[in-house]
Design an enzyme around this catalytic site. Structure first.
Site, short mmCIF file in Angstrom:
data_model
loop_
_atom_site.label_atom_id
_atom_site.label_comp_id
_atom_site.label_asym_id
_atom_site.label_seq_id
_atom_site.Cartn_x
_atom_site.Cartn_y
_atom_site.Cartn_z
N LYS A 143 -0.57 75.63 89.81
CA LYS A 143 -0.60 74.55 89.45
C LYS A 143 -1.60 74.22 88.30
O LYS A 143 -1.41 73.74 87.25
CB LYS A 143 -1.25 73.53 90.58
N THR A 144 -2.70 75.00 88.45
CA THR A 144 -3.64 75.00 87.24
C THR A 144 -3.23 75.69 85.94
O THR A 144 -3.18 75.32 84.93
CB THR A 144 -5.11 75.61 87.73
N ASP A 185 -7.41 68.16 89.59
CA ASP A 185 -7.01 69.10 90.82
C ASP A 185 -7.09 68.20 92.03
O ASP A 185 -8.03 67.48 92.13
CB ASP A 185 -7.77 70.23 90.55
N THR A 233 -2.03 69.79 97.21
CA THR A 233 -1.41 70.50 97.98
C THR A 233 -1.03 69.60 99.17
O THR A 233 -0.38 70.22 100.32
CB THR A 233 -2.58 71.69 98.70
N ARG A 287 -1.43 84.46 93.43
CA ARG A 287 -2.95 84.61 93.66
C ARG A 287 -3.22 85.86 94.28
O ARG A 287 -4.19 86.59 94.09
CB ARG A 287 -3.69 83.29 94.23
N1 LIG Z 1 4.20 81.89 87.82
C1 LIG Z 1 3.21 82.83 87.52
N2 LIG Z 1 3.28 83.79 86.93
C2 LIG Z 1 2.31 84.58 86.79
N3 LIG Z 1 1.03 84.46 87.04
C3 LIG Z 1 0.85 83.38 88.09
C4 LIG Z 1 1.75 82.45 88.12
N4 LIG Z 1 1.62 81.55 89.07
C5 LIG Z 1 0.14 81.84 89.27
N5 LIG Z 1 -0.26 82.87 88.67
C6 LIG Z 1 -1.58 83.29 88.62
O1 LIG Z 1 -2.16 83.23 90.26
C7 LIG Z 1 -3.31 82.72 90.10
C8 LIG Z 1 -3.43 81.24 90.74
O2 LIG Z 1 -2.85 80.39 89.81
P1 LIG Z 1 -3.36 78.87 89.77
O3 LIG Z 1 -4.93 79.00 89.72
O4 LIG Z 1 -2.71 78.14 88.79
O5 LIG Z 1 -3.03 78.33 91.33
P2 LIG Z 1 -3.19 76.96 91.64
O6 LIG Z 1 -1.59 76.47 92.40
O7 LIG Z 1 -3.68 75.98 90.82
O8 LIG Z 1 -4.00 77.08 93.11
P3 LIG Z 1 -5.11 75.93 93.58
O9 LIG Z 1 -4.18 74.96 94.24
O10 LIG Z 1 -6.08 76.81 94.52
O11 LIG Z 1 -5.98 75.28 92.40
C9 LIG Z 1 -3.75 82.88 88.40
O12 LIG Z 1 -4.45 83.98 88.31
C10 LIG Z 1 -2.41 82.85 87.73
O13 LIG Z 1 -2.51 83.74 86.67
#
Ligand SMILES: Nc1ncnc2c1ncn2[C@@H]1O[C@H](COP(=O)(O)OP(=O)(O)OP(=O)(O)O)[C@@H](O)[C@H]1O
Length: 345
Positions: free
Chosen positions: A67-68, A112, A161, A220
């Site tokens: 998401k981030t 977030d 989430t 992640r």
């Molecule tokens: N589709 C993707 N392709 C490549 N790497 C990804 C992908 N999605 C996530 N990642 C990697 O996974 C890690 C976590 O992603 P991210 O921080 O965007 O998750 P999030 O959904 O925002 O988590 P949270 O809900 O805990 O904030 C990052 O290092 C990112 O580089």
């Protein structure tokens, strides 16, 4: 700690920096979520063609699915600056007013955990999202007056989430909601392959697939396991092959399906002490010495998702796959109940 390796949440500052280096910067580099990518691409291209800010976007899904990363990509692809904030940091309407009034035209604002924002701020956000305007209350009681303040147009990207916790008026003000799904093994292998080459870690395809099968559908966790395997290969002077993956992840108690120590403890208790269930959540929690809430929110969703556990009105039950996975022979069932029925409840 072994348990942390399979937690989908961000674990530390050093992991934050590591993730930052591996984040895809464009939609083209973003692996998987094909549908969401296509939808975002269209939305951003249309906004660019009309020279306006893109519609507000809500990203919903479990932690660690990107998401981030997508919020950063939205800003990058729209060639706009990005402002980062989070629901817990917005505890008063005033916090939000300060944030919104400092945005520059076209800026992308990422909030977030938007479901954790204060209720009073939520109400201010409705108006801001719809009319790019807020009303600031001055004074208290009968003498209070509201002063309208125009804002620069912005794109809000909210992440949650728990989309079910968002009030409808807030949800309705997003022009587009993306539901992120868990990744399949082929997509995770691609995430891992990209990360390995960025880390200049020489690891073979089979080894990447072995890691992919253990990371619970979550990029992640994939990146985190890759880091441990790289350490193992470094220390043992070997390459990144399947043997290194198996040895490293055995050391950290991550089994071939991605189960960690607590997941396995729950299954062992369920199978060995309660003959596969049904057993109540609290009894299960006491038996493994954990909080019922941890079992319910952390352990169960994954075990249910991969088909090792089922929730029934009578309690938690192990499926046939759970007996097979732990290599424990399933006891003879009451012949009045066919085993397939028991496993499917
Ligand atoms: N589709 C993707 N392709 C490549 N790497 C990804 C992908 N999605 C996530 N990642 C990697 O996974 C890690 C976590 O992603 P991210 O921080 O965007 O998750 P999030 O959904 O925002 O988590 P949270 O809900 O805990 O904030 C990052 O290092 C990112 O580089």
């Amino acid at each position: 700690m072994s348990d942390d390796l399979t937690a989908p949440e961000l674990e530390s500052e050093s992991e934050l920096a590591f993730e930052g280096a591996l984040r895809p910067r464009s939609l083209a580099e973003f692996v998987g979520q094909a549908k969401v990518r296509g939808q975002l691409q269209l939305l951003l291209t249309a906004a660019r063609m009309q020279e306006r800010t893109a519609d507000h976007i809500l990203l919903a899904g479990p932690p660690g699915l990107g998401k981030t990363t997508l919020a950063m990509i939205v800003a990058h692809e729209s060639e706009r600056p990005l402002r980062l904030s989070s629901g817990p940091a917005i505890q008063h309407a005033g916090d939000l007013a300060a944030l919104l009034s400092s945005l520059t035209p076209g800026e992308v604002l990422f909030i977030d955990e938007i479901h954790r924002m204060a209720r009073s701020a939520e109400e201010m956000l409705y108006l801001a999202m719809e009319d790019f305007r807020i009303d600031i209350m001055v004074g208290k009681g009968a003498g209070a007056t509201s002063i309208p303040l125009d804002l620069a147009p912005f794109t809000l990207v909210g992440a949650t989430t728990r989309s079910g916790l968002l009030p409808n008026p807030l949800r309705d003000r997003f022009g587009f909601t993306a539901h992120l799904e868990f990744y399949d093994d082929a997509e995770l292998t691609q995430v891992l392959s990209r990360a390995a080459s960025m880390l200049e870690f020489d690891i073979d395809r089979e080894a990447l697939a072995e890691i992919a099968g253990r990371c619970r559908g979550t990029p992640r966790i994939a990146n985190r396991l890759l880091r441990r395997v790289r350490d193992y290969a470094l220390v043992h002077g070997g390459r990144g092959d399947v043997d290194a993956v198996r040895a490293a992840l055995e050391l950290y108690d991550v089994d071939p399906l991605g189960l960690d120590r607590l997941d396995r403890a729950v299954l062992h208790v369920l199978l060995e002490r309660f003959d596969g269930g049904p057993v109540g959540l609290n009894t299960l929690a006491v038996s493994v010495g954990e909080e019922a809430e941890t079992i319910e929110s952390v352990v169960e969703p994954f075990l249910v998702r991969i088909g090792l556990l089922s929730r029934t009105p009578r309690g938690r039950m192990a499926t046939a796959a759970a007996w097979r996975h732990l290599g424990i022979p399933s006891p003879a069932r009451d012949s009045s109940q066919p085993p397939s029925l028991i496993d499917d409840i």
